[in-house]
Design an enzyme around this catalytic site. Structure first.
Site, mmCIF file in Angstrom:
data_model
loop_
_atom_site.group_PDB
_atom_site.id
_atom_site.type_symbol
_atom_site.label_atom_id
_atom_site.label_comp_id
_atom_site.label_asym_id
_atom_site.label_seq_id
_atom_site.Cartn_x
_atom_site.Cartn_y
_atom_site.Cartn_z
ATOM 1 N N HIS A 1 -59.286 -44.948 -20.169
ATOM 2 C CA HIS A 1 -59.989 -44.235 -19.067
ATOM 3 C C HIS A 1 -60.538 -45.084 -18.068
ATOM 4 O O HIS A 1 -61.448 -44.286 -17.250
ATOM 5 C CB HIS A 1 -60.372 -42.639 -19.211
ATOM 6 C CG HIS A 1 -59.468 -41.814 -19.651
ATOM 7 N ND1 HIS A 1 -59.659 -40.567 -19.755
ATOM 8 C CD2 HIS A 1 -57.999 -41.850 -20.113
ATOM 9 C CE1 HIS A 1 -58.487 -39.898 -20.181
ATOM 10 N NE2 HIS A 1 -57.499 -40.706 -20.392
ATOM 11 N N ASP B 1 -47.156 -40.935 -26.117
ATOM 12 C CA ASP B 1 -48.020 -41.064 -25.031
ATOM 13 C C ASP B 1 -48.716 -42.428 -25.061
ATOM 14 O O ASP B 1 -47.996 -43.479 -24.665
ATOM 15 C CB ASP B 1 -49.302 -39.928 -24.969
ATOM 16 C CG ASP B 1 -50.170 -40.173 -23.956
ATOM 17 O OD1 ASP B 1 -50.309 -41.054 -23.313
ATOM 18 O OD2 ASP B 1 -50.840 -39.116 -23.747
ATOM 19 N N GLU C 1 -50.881 -35.386 -16.111
ATOM 20 C CA GLU C 1 -51.204 -35.137 -17.493
ATOM 21 C C GLU C 1 -52.682 -35.486 -17.576
ATOM 22 O O GLU C 1 -53.511 -34.541 -18.203
ATOM 23 C CB GLU C 1 -50.452 -36.200 -18.580
ATOM 24 C CG GLU C 1 -50.863 -35.572 -19.921
ATOM 25 C CD GLU C 1 -52.022 -36.559 -20.630
ATOM 26 O OE1 GLU C 1 -51.975 -36.268 -21.767
ATOM 27 O OE2 GLU C 1 -52.971 -37.124 -19.909
ATOM 28 N N GLU C 2 -53.520 -36.266 -16.839
ATOM 29 C CA GLU C 2 -54.655 -36.652 -17.006
ATOM 30 C C GLU C 2 -55.644 -35.387 -16.674
ATOM 31 O O GLU C 2 -56.700 -35.394 -17.035
ATOM 32 C CB GLU C 2 -54.866 -37.620 -16.445
ATOM 33 C CG GLU C 2 -54.376 -38.766 -17.074
ATOM 34 C CD GLU C 2 -54.898 -39.514 -18.416
ATOM 35 O OE1 GLU C 2 -55.627 -38.632 -18.930
ATOM 36 O OE2 GLU C 2 -54.317 -40.413 -18.799
ATOM 37 N N ASP D 1 -52.825 -46.086 -21.534
ATOM 38 C CA ASP D 1 -52.748 -44.700 -21.447
ATOM 39 C C ASP D 1 -52.134 -44.500 -19.952
ATOM 40 O O ASP D 1 -53.154 -44.438 -19.091
ATOM 41 C CB ASP D 1 -54.151 -44.110 -21.698
ATOM 42 C CG ASP D 1 -53.921 -42.623 -21.430
ATOM 43 O OD1 ASP D 1 -52.940 -42.046 -21.314
ATOM 44 O OD2 ASP D 1 -55.191 -42.049 -21.780
#
Lengths: 709, 709
Positions: free
Chosen positions: B517, B416, B387-388, B349
């Site tokens: 993440h 994504d 984006e995060e 990601d």
């Protein structure tokens, strides 16, 4: 030998001919493909001879007869008289020889307000012991049989609440906030009845502004100085002796701040549509208000009593729609409209416009029905219902067909009151339509003047100096909601214009034509005092029709984005002069706005250059379409549905209504005025916010005009 | 004689040939006009051999090397590592041999939240006398050199306020409103610190829901049951032994309800843009919150102390943009995007998606640079920043270019996280894209399976029975704001899709891939446990690229409005079942909604018939364009900027987010849930209102699909 040679030559010729024929028809059809039949159509531009034909066929007597028919009876929205005009429009638009491709009605259930014929509204002067000393007229005085028609509605203020008010009469000028504020410094307004004159503030505002001071009721009248150039006597001065308003004449009207059906904001008013509770309606009077004639206004003294019996009803209102299908780009719409409903007979408002529309559709319809012409783009004609109550028919139409109309409408042309007076053209619109208005006006003869065009006459009456073009006629702006263009301009962001013939301001100061919204706005009045011979009507039909044909038939849309840039620069200049100093002191920069307007100017110049330097008749039709889409959608880029949270259906950041009264960007002007008067930092924040909204919208519009990728 | 005859024949042939040549080239060019050179181009359809070429050139090893390069260093938004990826993207997209026509960066000044490297956030267990009994880890445990990079950001909750909280620890499940409500029945929550697990509620909501009960601070951890199929030991079970999350792993994230820059709602965050005061931001935690690993979560007892030192900063974030200009319709955009910023190394990601995008642009760019191909429509590639922190780069882009993108965008394709796992395709989107996804998936081999297409494999893992098509793969809906499609779907109403490869749900219950993440989302992790050999990445590049080429090159846009009708009917059926009985009892009719869906179905069938029965390659290109505009703008018709006043930038009435959790129209479902629970008549009015909004939008969309005039 000669024979042989001859045979040789002849057979050679025959073979050659055969070869030519094979080469031309045989091969070109098989291998490389014949030019398809649609090739010419897609490249076709407007046909000037067609325009000449149109101009010559527009007939003033036909317009006169349209008007005679339309004004036979009063045709207030949703009444039997209104239905009669619906039938008349349908009959004309469905006529197999002169009608359109198709015509139909569309109905909405809309919230209207009426007086009670059995219990008329009353305005009386009473003694302290309540003895009636004077009763104001319930109906206007009759001079022609028109005024005796039982369907003539009593003068009233639509959307005034029913109720009873009694109090000392005070004169509150135009009923503006400043008028009541000033008055309140010397008089205790609590318990009074205010009398105001028309003008200066919106109709509803005269009551809404009064209520906080404890005023119980409001009267409104038309002052002879505002409408009659001071004349007052019906013995020899006013109608039927002239166009001036008789002493008993009363302007009716919708006392409503917003536009569209009040119970279904943003939703088409269909039977099962959700309706807000009537008590949640905003922008209508919260205390009784009633219009009266100046005859009565001048006799009112001391204690005045209002007894208002208005009631609200949800009623069926019709738009009549008609179309001519486009041949090449049927999915591009040129819309032309006017409302159909009046307050009484409405000869000028709106039937002058409807008569013009019918003549225009007769000429175009005949050409279509005879197979002589079909526009490149589709034409849509709208005869709107219930405009007088708040532009309801047109607003509901745009709500119902929002997506389709937003995506496909090239322009909207509004001709409501076609002829206010017979001196000169008046036109308002987005700056991009200036050029097409000029082109059309140059081709039409000014009524009553030899060898002068409507354009040449216009530029004498109203002009400005354009940095690019020199002295040109002044085209007004559509920044309010004065007629059915409102939803197209403010809610959908469609390039629009409004066209009429109007006054010589050196000859009258009348606020509007004096019979406006009264029982005297009749065929007799129109044909004797407004436009004898109907030649100004004819000039409007020719000008508006010319505009319409050019919008529908031009290969490249005749909309000019550099003219738009000029007005944005003008607005910017005013904003800089008025605001920059103070804003800089508060660390709010106007640079982003300056940059945005400069971007727009250079993008517009770029697109103009592309149009000028392209051979568009010979390039792919998709290139023409691309450019046309850029032009068509330009105004859409100025929409921001969040910019004006307190203004119903105002989304166009350049043309929204404004209270500040400055010739510049409306949201900025209003935010600045509020901040300046309050001094609060949150209000200065709003100014900064509006600058960002505006800069982003103008930059966004500029992005749509540059090279597409 | 023979000679003579021969001469005759030969000269006849020569003359004939001359004639043919004259006829073909001479006459056709002069009189009737040669077919213009653009004629073939405008009629050209997608070239299947080009697609084959594309599929064969997509290379898994290139993707692997892209990923290696992109994941060299952590590249959190606006950091030096982020700038390194900007430079890398620009270098690749500006490469003269494999790059795009043009590439550039666009910058926004956006509001971000970071921990303080000098003053790290602390979570401690303290005795009643404040002695520290246990301190939670500040950083995750290191297994590969990646985790030792000094640029690995401390686990934190972006947009958590700084602050200190101390209190008894209580377990609040997922931090949903119902969780706190239930807990509050047995425990006095005032003065406590809540510990919650990820999932079930939005990140920010876990704190926002807690605050009203007097909770002082919140911890959030990833439960091994939710992410690791219960495995917990890093001795042999978790990474680096498997894809499972090590005990010290912590999911970072943006604790933010809305999307886009928080200080500039609806405005592009340029330097001088107006910014709301930070205290007016809504949707972020109002009490401190901090994520921890399950290792620490399980050791926390009694009194827990949070010391949060997060701070906010306005920083420069870049999108990298690249374009391939369209040849025939450059003003039609097919947009493909993914974000570039990660929380740490972000191998999956977002760099799996970025690696795929770079491979896809390499193949397409090479074809363009070699002059072998140019798409009919323009392609725009976006590498979004920040984006995060809340989809900021893509949202700001849509705000800045709102008009242009709304007018011209055919579709948005989002990839994504390209590969969550290597079992099957997963795709979500508007129902109209179902068909193109199927077409593309049928042409791509499923990774690791012999002679099985991605489509055939997909339909085994996730399917539904379509009334029209039988058993087909299930395409999901884009009803939330999970990735950068949000602004395109919800704010602009652009037909969108989101594509990835994902799990075999029989093999794992992991809520998401376990390293999500965390500091363990590295090249090593991706290449060893997610997609060894990068064949699933390759399948995604092929599928998404195929979709992209079809969108850009098809003569008629491959969007299917009848498939849209099927889903509206499905939603309607659910709504009828769930609501009709109760609504009828309250005199609220669902008939307008039923009628609207029926109108839409018949309009869609009509347009399909027009497409099927037209010979569009031989008709005027304006007819194709007209149909394509109908298809392109379909989703725009579902926008209503006033339908969801409390949801930032949600305007699409079919796909907006919903709290009710029912598979039907979101505004209706939410309004119904509120009314049912409160029983208040004003809430039932809201249900009626939403029914009208919805019916009008669906009817409005249907109007755009029928004959244009």
């Amino acid at each position: 030998m000669i024979t042989q040679v001859l045979i040789g030559i002849l057979s050679g010729a025959a073979i050659l001919t055969a070869g030519i024929l094979i080469g031309h028809y045989g091969i070109s059809q098989s291998s490389s493909g014949a030019p398809p039949s649609w090739l010419k159509d897609v490249a076709k531009d407007v046909d000037e001879s067609l325009i000449e034909k149109f101009l010559s066929e527009v007939d003033n007597i036909q317009i006169q007869e349209n008007l005679r028919e339309l004004t036979k009876v009063p045709h207030m929205a949703t009444t039997a008289g209104d239905e009669q005009t619906v039938q008349f429009m349908l009959k004309r638009w469905q006529d197999p020889e002169t009608g359109l491709d198709q015509a139909w009605r569309e109905e909405y259930m809309v919230y209207l307000s009426f007086p009670d014929p059995k219990n008329p509204n009353k305005v009386t002067v009473v003694s302290p012991s309540d003895t009636v000393l004077h009763t104001a007229r319930e109906k206007e005085k009759s001079y022609t049989p028109d005024q005796d028609d039982p369907e003539v509605v009593q003068p009233y203020a639509a959307y005034s609440p029913a109720g009873h008010a009694k109090g000392k009469l005070v004169y509150a000028n135009q009923g503006k906030p400043s008028d009541y504020q000033l008055l309140n410094q010397t008089i205790d307004l609590r318990g009074t009845v205010a009398i105001t004159r028309y003008g200066g503030a919106g109709r509803a505002a005269k009551a809404i502004n009064a209520a906080p001071y404890g005023v119980l009721g409001v009267l409104v009248y038309t002052d002879p100085l505002d409408i009659n150039d001071g004349l007052m006597s019906d013995i020899d001065e006013t109608y039927p002796h002239s166009w001036y308003l008789p002493p008993s004449g009363v302007e009716r009207g919708s006392f409503n701040t917003h536009y569209g059906d009040l119970l279904t904001p943003y939703l088409a008013a269909k039977e099962e549509t959700y309706r807000i509770p009537a008590e949640n309606i905003t922008g209508i009077p919260n205390i009784p208000i009633q219009p009266v004639g100046f005859e009565d206004a001048y006799t009112l003294i001391c204690d005045v009593k209002l007894d208002i019996f208005n009631h609200e009803e949800v009623k069926n209102s019709s738009n009549v729609m008609g179309v001519i299908r486009g041949s090449v780009e049927p999915d591009r719409y040129v819309i032309y409209g006017n409302h159909r409903d009046s307050w009484v007979h409405g000869a000028i408002d709106p039937s002058s416009g409807t008569s013009v529309m019918l003549e225009l559709t007769r000429v175009l319809g005949s050409l279509v029905q005879q197979g002589k012409w079909r526009p490149r783009r589709s034409m849509i004609f709208g005869s709107w219902g219930a405009e007088e109550f708040g532009l309801i028919g047109s607003a509901e139409y745009t709500e119902q067909y929002f997506a389709k109309l937003s995506e496909r409408t090239v322009a909207y042309v509004n001709v409501d009151i076609a002829v206010f007076a017979n001196a000169t053209l008046r036109a308002s619109g987005m700056p991009s339509v200036q050029n097409i208005l000029f082109a059309a006006a140059k081709q039409v003869d000014a009524p009553g003047l030899d060898s002068t065009s409507v354009y040449d006459n216009w530029v004498r009456y109203a002009n400005r100096t354009s940095p690019a073009l020199g002295i040109i006629p002044r085209v007004g702006y559509l920044s309010g909601a004065g007629s059915d263009y409102a939803a197209f301009v403010h809610y959908l962001g469609i390039t629009s214009m409004d066209i009429s013939y109007t006054y010589d301001r050196t000859k009258t100061n009348a606020r509007i034509y004096p019979a406006y919204h009264t029982a005297y706005d009749t065929f007799d009045y129109a044909s004797r005092f407004i436009d004898p011979g109907f030649v100004s009507h004819q000039a409007i039909a020719r000008t508006a029709g010319n505009v319409l044909i050019r919008l529908a038939d031009s290969l490249v849309l005749p909309l000019n984005c550099s003219d738009y840039a000029e007005i944005l620069e003008d607005y910017l200049g005013t904003a800089m002069t008025l605001y920059e100093h103070q804003l800089r002191a508060r660390n709010i920069s106007m640079e982003p706005l300056k940059r945005a307007v400069a971007s727009f100017r250079s993008a517009a110049a770029h697109l103009d250059r592309v149009i000028r330097t392209s051979d568009l008749a010979n390039e792919t039709p998709l290139k023409v379409r691309r450019i046309n889409d850029q032009l068509m959608l330009l105004d859409r880029a100025f929409l921001d549905p969040l910019a004006f949270p307190n203004k119903h259906a105002y989304r166009h950041v350049i043309w929204a209504s404004s209270d500040a009264g400055k010739p510049t960007f409306p949201g900025l002007a209003d935010a600045f005025a509020t901040a300046e008067s309050s001094g609060q930092s949150r209000h200065w924040d709003k100014v900064h916010y509006h600058l960002s909204v505006l800069s982003q919208a103008i930059e966004g519009a500029a992005h749509t005009l540059v090279d597409v990728i």
